[in-house]
Design a protein around this motif. Structure first.
Motif, PDB file in Angstrom:
ATOM      1  N   CYS A 162      14.235  35.255  55.759  1.00 15.70           N
ATOM      2  CA  CYS A 162      14.288  33.917  55.195  1.00 15.70           C
ATOM      3  C   CYS A 162      14.151  32.921  56.341  1.00 15.70           C
ATOM      4  CB  CYS A 162      15.615  33.703  54.473  1.00 15.70           C
ATOM      5  SG  CYS A 162      15.860  31.998  53.976  1.00 15.70           S
ATOM      6  N   ASN A 164      14.673  29.865  56.361  1.00 15.17           N
ATOM      7  CA  ASN A 164      15.707  28.834  56.353  1.00 15.17           C
ATOM      8  C   ASN A 164      16.999  29.323  56.989  1.00 15.17           C
ATOM      9  OD1 ASN A 164      13.907  27.280  54.957  1.00 15.17           O
ATOM     10  ND2 ASN A 164      14.721  27.875  52.955  1.00 15.17           N
ATOM     11  N   CYS A 165      17.533  30.406  56.420  1.00 20.76           N
ATOM     12  CA  CYS A 165      18.859  30.812  56.874  1.00 20.76           C
ATOM     13  C   CYS A 165      18.814  32.050  57.752  1.00 20.76           C
ATOM     14  CB  CYS A 165      19.784  31.036  55.687  1.00 20.76           C
ATOM     15  SG  CYS A 165      19.299  32.422  54.660  1.00 20.76           S
ATOM     16  N   CYS A 187      14.981  33.961  48.788  1.00 27.46           N
ATOM     17  CA  CYS A 187      16.259  34.285  49.416  1.00 27.46           C
ATOM     18  C   CYS A 187      17.383  34.198  48.390  1.00 27.46           C
ATOM     19  CB  CYS A 187      16.511  33.314  50.567  1.00 27.46           C
ATOM     20  SG  CYS A 187      18.085  33.572  51.393  1.00 27.46           S
ATOM     21  N   ASN A 189      20.415  33.629  49.144  1.00 25.72           N
ATOM     22  CA  ASN A 189      21.317  32.573  49.591  1.00 25.72           C
ATOM     23  C   ASN A 189      20.806  31.196  49.205  1.00 25.72           C
ATOM     24  OD1 ASN A 189      23.139  34.178  50.738  1.00 25.72           O
ATOM     25  ND2 ASN A 189      22.645  33.690  52.873  1.00 25.72           N
ATOM     26  N   CYS A 190      19.635  30.884  49.766  1.00 28.33           N
ATOM     27  CA  CYS A 190      19.204  29.502  49.716  1.00 28.33           C
ATOM     28  C   CYS A 190      17.932  29.351  48.900  1.00 28.33           C
ATOM     29  CB  CYS A 190      18.980  28.987  51.133  1.00 28.33           C
ATOM     30  SG  CYS A 190      17.715  29.920  52.002  1.00 28.33           S
TER      31      CYS A 190
HETATM   32 ZN   LIG Z   1      17.842  31.981  52.995  1.00 29.56          ZN
END
Ligand SMILES: [Zn+2]
Lengths: 476, 177
Positions: A162, A164-165, A187, A189-190
């Protein structure tokens, strides 16, 4: 049993894999005199010239700080190249080996400090040839497999990241990552859009057009694979050469010591009998035992006369041819080192000091098969001859006294008697030749080795003159 | 790969079934409970082929339920790494495609699809060769090789590849029609 092919394997592997390893203390600043690359190679080389060796002695002879050496050795232990043993020894060191079984076998033994004498933990190490053979093969296999797999991106489980994270996923998570709104993975998560992780090996190639990058990556991988094959060729060849040879083994420290001390005791050699003791006395010269074994081999060979001599010169010259091209590939400074190591050691005669004894062996790299064969033939000839003698001697002893049947003591006494009887023996040679030695045990490699060691001890104890004698009557 | 094996299970039966048909009841309950389930160890239980032995029941205190140890033969399906399977494509996206071989779900990521096949988005997302002769889309049948399995206690998920000799589409429903 010959160490040389295996020692060559070790040296090749050292230069191929451990050349630029730095051994760094956790708190050592990166900049200082911390650049100790090459130490690994030096240590491994030194170990090929020794058997079991006390680590402090090794450190002394290499002019290394023992801490640094220990770090290196620990690394090699993890790499499964060497075997180490730790145990507590009294400062006096005498009689340790005989009590070895009872005494602490490894250093972690809790607290036995209340023994009368102060105990120190000493570490010993030696090469583990059998394991080295496997480790090197496995390593090469893995290297090739990794490149090949990556080359056809076969059998590799795709990883996703990912952006982003930074969370990572593998293709196994695919089911959970599917999004029903678009055709990408998202993802957990995000909900960021995952990207397939490009292979690390060629990561820097990525960037421009997808196709192009892929193609270039393939080329790079192919290139790497080719280079790998090329550069590791000597190693691969050595592995192949060594494949069917019996692997030399030292046994555990205790077994090894017991063997040597038994030999020494049989010889009535008070000092040599106790490697621990002698080592205590003489600093790093305390590891004379191992070298002796090698020397005797030398002696046996010289007994076989002209033909043997030819082989030796041959074998001696071949490595000169073989080594350099490969060395050059490894890097120039290395080449020099290697040459430096090779040159100063001409064919050493048997009278040289024990420390150097092993060296000539190192240099004689028997590369061609026929040479090897010839060498072996001569070797076995000598071996059989010797065994014959020993056999005979043993018989004599048997007559004189009752004999216990344990095989080791058997051999050892045999060797002693050989020594004692030496000259007398000559007269009766004719008789011995026929029936008697057929009864003897077949010349197994192991016993052969033992015998040689014994002979060595003799040599060591009695100085060079003895050698000459030996040779003489072998020819006679 | 399919296996015919014997498994054991403790079955709990409600007292209301205690009667002449107790055994039938037990077997039918066994089928209902077990068939179609997956255990990481043995794989998917495809079908029960016979009951070998029903042990003595043990009455549980308080409830009156009885526990029977039952040994039964069954066919299980357990995918292995390296195994070649034929599977039906269930979904295609840019990251690759999913396929099913019976109860097993398999994911083939795009880097394990031959380089000459490209993703085409649209109503019917698919991977197609440049000349259009081979197409992988939903309901295509493919032969693939399993290169990895993830075995949980109750689930098996596989990663496959079609990037090897004799792998790929074996029947294209679109082409047939
Ligand atoms: Zn993520």
């Amino acid at each position: 049993m010959s160490f040389e092919p295996f020692n060559r394997l070790v040296r090749l592997a050292a230069r191929a894999f451990y050349d630029d390893i730095t051994m760094k203390g956790e708190n050592q600043p990166k900049t200082g005199r911390g650049d100790n690359r090459g130490i690994a190679v030096v240590v491994l080389d030194a170990l090929t010239k020794r058997q079991w060796v006390r680590e402090e002695d090794l450190a002394k002879s290499l002019r290394l700080h023992s801490k640094q050496l220990r770090r290196t050795l620990r690394f090699f232990e993890e790499e499964k190249l060497i075997t180490r043993d730790h145990r507590k020894e009294s400062a006096k060191g005498a009689k340790i080996y005989s009590a070895a079984a009872a005494a602490a076998i490894d250093g972690q033994v809790v607290k036995e400090g209340d023994e009368k004498i102060k105990m120190h933990t000493h570490s010993y190490c030696c090469l583990d040839y059998a394991q080295i053979f496997d480790v090197v093969r496995y390593r090469m296999h893995r290297m090739k497999k990794k490149l090949k797999d990556e080359l056809d991106s076969r059998n590799t489980i795709q990883q996703y990241i990912c952006p982003n994270c930074g969370r990572r996923y593998s293709a196994f998570d695919a089911l959970q990552l599917i999004s029903y709104t678009d055709e990408y993975f998202h993802c957990e998560n995000c909900n960021g859009e995952l990207v397939a992780e490009s292979d690390k090996l060629a990561a820097e190639e990525m960037g421009d057009g997808d196709d192009n990058a892929r193609k270039r990556r393939r080329e790079k991988l192919k290139d790497m694979l080719q280079k790998l094959e090329e550069q590791l060729k000597p190693l691969a060849q050595q592995l192949a050469r060594v494949k069917d040879l019996p692997v030399p083994e030292f046994g555990t420290l205790q077994a090894w010591e017991a063997k040597l001390s038994a030999v020494a005791r049989a010889n009535g050699d008070a000092n040599g009998g106790d490697p621990t003791k002698s080592s205590q006395g003489q600093g790093y010269g305390g590891t004379p035992m191992p070298f002796l074994g090698e020397t005797s081999v030398e002696v046996a060979l010289s007994g076989v006369e002209v033909k043997e001599e030819d082989t030796e010169t041959d074998t001696k010259t071949t490595p000169m041819k073989v080594l350099p091209p490969w060395m050059i590939k490894q890097g120039m400074n290395l080449t020099k080192e290697q040459r430096g190591e090779v040159k100063p050691v001409p064919k050493i005669d048997q009278s040289s000091e024990p420390v150097d004894d092993k060296k000539p062996k190192d240099i004689k790299e028997d590369d061609e098969k026929n040479i090897q064969d010839e060498y072996l033939k001569a070797y076995y000839e000598a071996l059989v001859k010797r065994q014959k003698e020993q056999e005979e001697a043993a018989r004599r002893i048997e007559q004189q006294q009752e004999e216990n049947r344990t095989s080791t003591s058997d051999q050892f006494t045999a060797s002693v008697s050989e020594r004692r009887v030496g000259m007398k023996f000559k007269r009766e040679e004719n008789e011995n030749d026929d029936v008697e030695w057929e009864e003897g045990p077949p010349p197994s490699v192991n016993t052969g080795e033992t015998f040689y060691k014994l002979a060595d001890l003799n040599v060591e104890a009695d100085a060079v003159a003895d050698d000459e004698d030996d040779i003489d009557w072998e020819e006679g | 790969m399919f296996f015919h094996i014997v498994l054991e299970r403790n079955m709990q039966l409600h007292p209301r079934h205690f009667g002449p048909h107790l055994r039938d009841k037990l077997v039918s309950k066994l089928m209902k409970d077990v068939e179609g389930t997956c255990s990481g160890r043995h794989g998917f239980v495809v079908a029960i082929t016979g009951v070998e032995e029903i042990g003595k029941g043990l009455i549980r205190e308080g409830t009156g339920f009885v526990t029977f140890p039952v040994k039964y033969q069954c066919v299980v399906f357990r995918p292995f790494k390296g195994e070649i399977l034929e599977a039906v494509v269930t979904m295609v996206n840019k990251m690759g495609f999913f396929a099913e071989a019976g109860p097993v779900q398999i994911f083939v990521s795009n880097h394990l699809i031959p380089d000459d096949m490209e993703f085409q988005s649209g109503d019917m997302p698919n991977y197609t060769t440049s000349d259009g002769s081979v197409k992988i889309q939903k309901d295509s049948e493919v032969r693939l090789k399993i290169i990895g399995t993830r075995v949980d206690a109750t689930e098996i998920f596989c990663i496959g590849t079609i990037k090897d000799d004799f792998l790929g589409v074996i029947n294209d429903p679109g082409a047939a029609s």
